[in-house]
Motif scaffolding. Structure first.
Motif, short mmCIF file in Angstrom:
data_model
loop_
_atom_site.label_atom_id
_atom_site.label_comp_id
_atom_site.label_asym_id
_atom_site.label_seq_id
_atom_site.Cartn_x
_atom_site.Cartn_y
_atom_site.Cartn_z
N LYS A 1 40.33 42.24 51.92
CA LYS A 1 39.58 43.35 52.52
C LYS A 1 39.46 43.16 54.03
O LYS A 1 39.08 42.10 54.49
CB LYS A 1 38.20 43.42 51.89
CG LYS A 1 37.44 44.69 52.24
CD LYS A 1 35.97 44.53 51.95
CE LYS A 1 35.66 44.80 50.50
NZ LYS A 1 34.27 44.38 50.18
N SER B 1 31.19 46.42 47.77
CA SER B 1 30.91 46.06 49.16
C SER B 1 29.42 45.79 49.35
O SER B 1 28.59 46.33 48.62
CB SER B 1 31.33 47.21 50.07
OG SER B 1 30.97 46.93 51.41
N SER B 2 29.13 44.98 50.36
CA SER B 2 27.73 44.77 50.74
C SER B 2 27.24 45.92 51.62
O SER B 2 26.06 46.03 51.92
CB SER B 2 27.60 43.45 51.49
OG SER B 2 28.40 43.50 52.66
C1 I3P Z 1 35.33 39.60 54.01
C2 I3P Z 1 34.64 40.44 55.07
C3 I3P Z 1 34.32 41.80 54.54
C4 I3P Z 1 33.49 41.70 53.26
C5 I3P Z 1 34.19 40.86 52.22
C6 I3P Z 1 34.51 39.49 52.74
O1 I3P Z 1 35.55 38.30 54.52
O2 I3P Z 1 33.45 39.81 55.47
O3 I3P Z 1 33.61 42.54 55.52
O4 I3P Z 1 33.35 42.99 52.72
O5 I3P Z 1 33.36 40.77 51.11
O6 I3P Z 1 35.25 38.76 51.77
P1 I3P Z 1 36.89 37.91 55.33
O7 I3P Z 1 36.85 38.63 56.62
O8 I3P Z 1 36.79 36.44 55.46
O9 I3P Z 1 38.05 38.35 54.47
P2 I3P Z 1 32.08 43.94 52.87
O10 I3P Z 1 31.80 44.09 54.33
O11 I3P Z 1 32.56 45.25 52.26
O12 I3P Z 1 30.95 43.35 52.09
P3 I3P Z 1 33.84 40.78 49.58
O13 I3P Z 1 34.77 39.63 49.41
O14 I3P Z 1 32.59 40.68 48.79
O15 I3P Z 1 34.58 42.08 49.34
#
Ligand code: I3P
Length: 126
Positions: free
Chosen positions: A32, A83-84
């Motif tokens: 993502k 997603s958060s």
């Molecule tokens: C991801 C990044 C994304 C986040 C995602 C993380 O980390 O922080 O913004 O999604 O969460 O894995 P990275 O950049 O190291 O790949 P959200 O902002 O949508 O929460 P997830 O793995 O729970 O989808």
């Protein structure tokens, strides 16, 4: 060359900026990576531009293509658990591409959700 697209494909129904993350390509999960995208909805497709609208328009003159999503048979659903972030929905295409779209602003994401859902519902399923 100068292929003229059918008129319906030229009819832009909605355009604007949203946060976008492509999370699967042809059924294969992707890492993502959220980024701002200029999004153009017409009757049977969505185009995602990485650049600003201005930049995208000038790139198009040089044959640069945006990512294009065929809405025929596509699904749209809210995706709270993916997603958060708040206000996230997912579009899944017949070809197994998955996109998350998000805005912090409630009415903006609601307008987009309904516009895309209406477009999908008007199209044949295959
Ligand atoms: C991801 C990044 C994304 C986040 C995602 C993380 O980390 O922080 O913004 O999604 O969460 O894995 P990275 O950049 O190291 O790949 P959200 O902002 O949508 O929460 P997830 O793995 O729970 O989808």
């Amino acid at each position: 060359k100068d292929v003229i697209p059918p008129l319906e494909q030229l009819m832009v129904e909605k355009e604007g900026y949203l946060q976008k993350a492509k999370i699967a390509d042809g059924g294969k999960k992707l890492r993502k990576n959220w980024s701002t995208s200029w999004i153009v909805l017409s009757s049977r497709k969505i185009e995602f531009f990485k650049e600003s609208k201005q930049q995208a328009l000038s790139n198009m003159k040089t044959g640069h293509k945006p990512e294009s999503v065929d809405l025929c048979g596509a699904h749209i659903e809210w995706a709270k658990e993916k997603s958060s972030r708040k206000n996230v929905f997912q579009i899944t295409t017949v070809s197994g591409n998955e996109f998350l779209l998000q805005s912090d602003i409630d009415f903006i994401i609601l307008d987009w959700f309904h516009a895309i859902k209406n477009a999908i519902d008007r199209l044949p399923k295959d």
